[in-house]
Scaffold this active site. Structure first.
Site, mmCIF file in Angstrom:
data_model
loop_
_atom_site.group_PDB
_atom_site.id
_atom_site.type_symbol
_atom_site.label_atom_id
_atom_site.label_comp_id
_atom_site.label_asym_id
_atom_site.label_seq_id
_atom_site.Cartn_x
_atom_site.Cartn_y
_atom_site.Cartn_z
ATOM 1 N N TYR A 143 1.120 -1.434 -0.330
ATOM 2 C CA TYR A 143 -0.165 -0.293 0.301
ATOM 3 C C TYR A 143 0.784 1.383 0.060
ATOM 4 O O TYR A 143 2.055 1.526 0.407
ATOM 5 C CB TYR A 143 -0.792 0.247 1.505
ATOM 6 C CG TYR A 143 0.023 -0.369 2.237
ATOM 7 C CD1 TYR A 143 -0.041 -1.451 3.306
ATOM 8 C CD2 TYR A 143 0.299 1.030 3.283
ATOM 9 C CE1 TYR A 143 0.580 -1.272 3.965
ATOM 10 C CE2 TYR A 143 0.999 0.842 4.295
ATOM 11 C CZ TYR A 143 0.996 -0.526 5.226
ATOM 12 O OH TYR A 143 1.120 -0.310 6.229
ATOM 13 N N PRO A 144 0.552 2.256 -0.180
ATOM 14 C CA PRO A 144 1.260 3.683 -0.636
ATOM 15 C C PRO A 144 0.594 4.344 0.322
ATOM 16 O O PRO A 144 -0.579 4.029 1.194
ATOM 17 C CB PRO A 144 0.633 4.212 -2.322
ATOM 18 C CG PRO A 144 -0.496 3.613 -2.010
ATOM 19 C CD PRO A 144 -0.685 2.640 -1.765
ATOM 20 N N MET A 145 1.377 5.398 0.908
ATOM 21 C CA MET A 145 0.983 6.676 2.481
ATOM 22 C C MET A 145 1.469 7.192 1.956
ATOM 23 O O MET A 145 2.498 7.498 1.853
ATOM 24 C CB MET A 145 1.270 5.486 3.139
ATOM 25 C CG MET A 145 3.243 5.084 3.918
ATOM 26 S SD MET A 145 2.597 4.769 5.379
ATOM 27 C CE MET A 145 2.967 6.228 6.477
ATOM 28 N N HIS A 170 8.097 3.481 16.329
ATOM 29 C CA HIS A 170 7.368 2.853 15.223
ATOM 30 C C HIS A 170 8.864 1.799 14.799
ATOM 31 O O HIS A 170 7.494 0.901 14.542
ATOM 32 C CB HIS A 170 7.409 4.055 14.490
ATOM 33 C CG HIS A 170 7.947 3.309 12.785
ATOM 34 N ND1 HIS A 170 5.794 3.343 12.151
ATOM 35 C CD2 HIS A 170 8.397 2.208 11.463
ATOM 36 C CE1 HIS A 170 6.265 2.116 10.421
ATOM 37 N NE2 HIS A 170 7.546 1.911 11.145
ATOM 38 N N SER A 221 1.600 6.464 12.991
ATOM 39 C CA SER A 221 1.074 5.805 12.818
ATOM 40 C C SER A 221 -0.530 7.032 12.985
ATOM 41 O O SER A 221 -1.168 7.746 12.339
ATOM 42 C CB SER A 221 0.109 4.798 12.243
ATOM 43 O OG SER A 221 1.492 4.004 12.088
HETATM 44 O O1 76R Z 1 14.536 0.323 9.388
HETATM 45 C C1 76R Z 1 14.463 0.110 10.182
HETATM 46 O O2 76R Z 1 14.084 -1.589 10.136
HETATM 47 C C2 76R Z 1 14.621 0.824 10.897
HETATM 48 C C3 76R Z 1 13.385 1.110 11.814
HETATM 49 C C4 76R Z 1 12.654 2.026 10.936
HETATM 50 C C5 76R Z 1 12.141 2.806 10.085
HETATM 51 C C6 76R Z 1 13.116 3.803 9.149
HETATM 52 C C7 76R Z 1 11.165 1.225 10.619
HETATM 53 C C8 76R Z 1 10.891 0.020 11.406
HETATM 54 N N1 76R Z 1 10.237 1.527 9.937
HETATM 55 C C9 76R Z 1 11.018 3.430 9.515
HETATM 56 C C10 76R Z 1 10.551 3.674 8.402
HETATM 57 MN MN1 76R Z 1 8.375 0.758 9.139
HETATM 58 N N2 76R Z 1 6.786 0.034 8.275
HETATM 59 C C11 76R Z 1 6.138 1.369 7.968
HETATM 60 C C12 76R Z 1 4.852 1.209 7.345
HETATM 61 O O3 76R Z 1 1.201 0.946 8.809
HETATM 62 C C13 76R Z 1 1.336 1.820 8.689
HETATM 63 O O4 76R Z 1 1.254 2.395 9.699
HETATM 64 C C14 76R Z 1 2.612 2.697 8.577
HETATM 65 C C15 76R Z 1 3.062 2.019 7.558
HETATM 66 C C16 76R Z 1 4.703 -0.808 8.666
HETATM 67 C C17 76R Z 1 3.977 -1.772 8.610
HETATM 68 C C18 76R Z 1 5.638 -0.886 9.044
HETATM 69 C C19 76R Z 1 6.155 -1.449 9.107
HETATM 70 N N3 76R Z 1 8.644 2.753 8.248
HETATM 71 C C20 76R Z 1 9.435 3.811 7.941
HETATM 72 C C21 76R Z 1 8.548 5.058 7.164
HETATM 73 C C22 76R Z 1 9.742 5.828 6.619
HETATM 74 C C23 76R Z 1 9.364 7.488 6.761
HETATM 75 C C24 76R Z 1 9.994 8.252 7.283
HETATM 76 O O5 76R Z 1 11.195 8.321 6.299
HETATM 77 O O6 76R Z 1 9.678 9.205 7.457
HETATM 78 C C25 76R Z 1 7.246 4.347 6.565
HETATM 79 C C26 76R Z 1 6.987 5.082 5.904
HETATM 80 C C27 76R Z 1 7.418 3.387 7.162
HETATM 81 C C28 76R Z 1 5.769 2.621 7.742
HETATM 82 N N4 76R Z 1 8.769 -1.006 10.059
HETATM 83 C C29 76R Z 1 9.969 -0.871 11.259
HETATM 84 C C30 76R Z 1 7.845 -1.863 10.395
HETATM 85 C C31 76R Z 1 8.121 -2.816 10.925
HETATM 86 C C32 76R Z 1 7.923 -4.712 10.615
HETATM 87 C C33 76R Z 1 9.281 -2.477 11.080
HETATM 88 C C34 76R Z 1 10.942 -3.149 12.532
HETATM 89 C C35 76R Z 1 11.499 -3.351 11.356
HETATM 90 C C36 76R Z 1 12.545 -5.309 11.500
HETATM 91 O O7 76R Z 1 13.052 -4.271 13.206
HETATM 92 O O8 76R Z 1 12.855 -5.931 11.478
#
Ligand code: 76R
Length: 246
Positions: A143-145, A170, A221
Site C-alpha cells: 500500500y502507498p502512504m 515506530h 501512524s
Molecule cells: O529501518 C528499520 O528497520 C529501522 C526502523 C524503521 C524505520 C526507519 C522501521 C521499522 N520503519 C522505518 C521507516 Mn517502518 N513501516 C511502515 C509501515 O501501517 C503503518 O502504520 C505504516 C506502514 C509498516 C507496517 C512498517 C513496518 N516505515 C518507515 C517509513 C519511512 C518514514 C520516514 O522516513 O519518514 C515508513 C513510511 C514506514 C512505514 N517498520 C519497521 C515496520 C516494521 C515491521 C519495522 C521493524 C523492522 C524490523 O525490525 O525487522
C-alpha cells in the site's frame, strides 16, 4: 521550518499490477492462446532469471477486485523497469493483462536511526536492504502512504528530533514482528502519487493485519499517516500462473 532528514536510495521499484481480462482471453483462438501462454512463460523465465546483483522479482496473486496479479521488479536502472513492462505489454498476453494500478518508487532508508554510522558503513551494511532480494515469504501486502500535513498534525513542520523519536517508537513496534513480517520501504516523492510505498512480506496475512492494527495506535501512524489502497495476496510461481491459462 522542519529540517529534512537525509535519505539513502537503493534500487528502483515497479509494482506492476495486472487484471486478467477473461473475456479477451476467451475470445482468442486455441492457437493464439497457446502462443500467448508460451510467450508469457518465456517472459516469466526472463523476469525470474535476474541475477542477485542486477535486480529482483516477485509474482503475487492479488485477492479481491482491485487487481489479479502483481509483477514486482527491483532494478538499479529505471529504464530497465520500462523495458520490463513493455515486454509484457507488447507480448500476445499484453491485451489480456490490463493495468488497474501501478507504483513507481525507490528503495529508501532514512537516517533517523543511523546516528554515528559513517557513510561507507551505511552503504556496506545496508546494501542488502538497498538492493533487496525478495524475502522468502508466502504472502505479500502493498500500500502507498503519506505523512499528514494538516494543522497541528503536519509531519513536515515537526522538528527532526521529534520525528526521530516518533520513528524510534515506530521501529520498536515493528521490531516486535521482526520474525514474522519483513518491510521494504520505497520512497516515491516526485515519482508517484503518494510519498511512500510499503511492501510487507509474511507467511500469512494475519501478522500483517496485527502489525498494521497495532501501528495505528502509535503516534507516527495515529497522528501522521494517511493510507492509499491496500493489495494483498499469496506469492505464486510461474507454473501456477501458467496453469490459469490452460
Ligand atoms: O529501518 C528499520 O528497520 C529501522 C526502523 C524503521 C524505520 C526507519 C522501521 C521499522 N520503519 C522505518 C521507516 Mn517502518 N513501516 C511502515 C509501515 O501501517 C503503518 O502504520 C505504516 C506502514 C509498516 C507496517 C512498517 C513496518 N516505515 C518507515 C517509513 C519511512 C518514514 C520516514 O522516513 O519518514 C515508513 C513510511 C514506514 C512505514 N517498520 C519497521 C515496520 C516494521 C515491521 C519495522 C521493524 C523492522 C524490523 O525490525 O525487522
Amino acid at each position: 521550518m522542519g529540517e529534512p532528514i537525509e535519505t539513502i536510495e537503493g534500487w528502483y521499484a515497479l509494482h506492476d499490477f495486472r487484471r486478467i481480462d477473461w473475456n479477451r482471453w476467451q475470445a482468442l483462438s486455441p492457437g493464439e492462446r497457446a502462443a500467448a501462454r508460451d510467450e508469457l512463460s518465456a517472459i516469466l523465465e526472463e523476469y525470474q532469471s535476474v541475477k542477485a546483483d542486477d535486480g529482483s522479482f516477485a509474482l503475487a496473486s492479488i485477492l479481491g477486485h482491485k487487481a489479479d496479479l502483481l509483477f514486482l521488479h527491483f532494478r538499479p536502472d529505471p529504464k530497465t523497469l520500462g523495458e520490463l513492462e513493455l515486454r509484457l505489454d507488447r507480448s500476445p498476453m499484453g491485451p489480456v493483462l490490463s493495468r488497474p494500478y501501478s507504483y513507481v518508487s525507490m528503495v529508501e532508508l532514512s537516517k533517523y536511526l543511523a546516528r554515528g554510522i559513517s557513510e561507507d558503513q551505511i552503504h556496506t551494511t545496508l546494501k542488502r536492504r538497498l538492493e533487496p532480494a525478495i524475502p522468502d515469504a508466502q504472502y505479500l501486502c502493498f500500500y502507498p502512504m503519506n505523512k499528514r500535513r494538516q494543522g497541528q498534525d503536519n509531519w513536515y513542520m515537526t522538528s527532526r528530533d521529534e520525528r526521530r523519536e516518533l520513528m524510534k517508537n515506530h521501529g520498536v513496534i515493528g521490531h516486535k514482528y521482526h520474525e514474522q513480517v519483513i518491510q521494504i520501504i520505497t520512497g516515491s516523492q516526485g515519482l508517484d502519487d503518494w510519498e511512500w510505498g510499503v511492501t510487507l512480506f509474511a507467511d500469512s496475512p494475519l501478522p500483517i493485519k496485527k502489525l498494521i492494527y497495532e501501528m495505528r495506535f502509535d503516534e507516527a501512524s495515529a497522528r501522521f499517516a494517511d493510507f492509499g489502497p491496500f493489495y494483498v495476496g499469496p506469492r505464486i510461481d510461474a507454473t501456477t500462473l501458467l496453469a490459469r491459462f490452460s
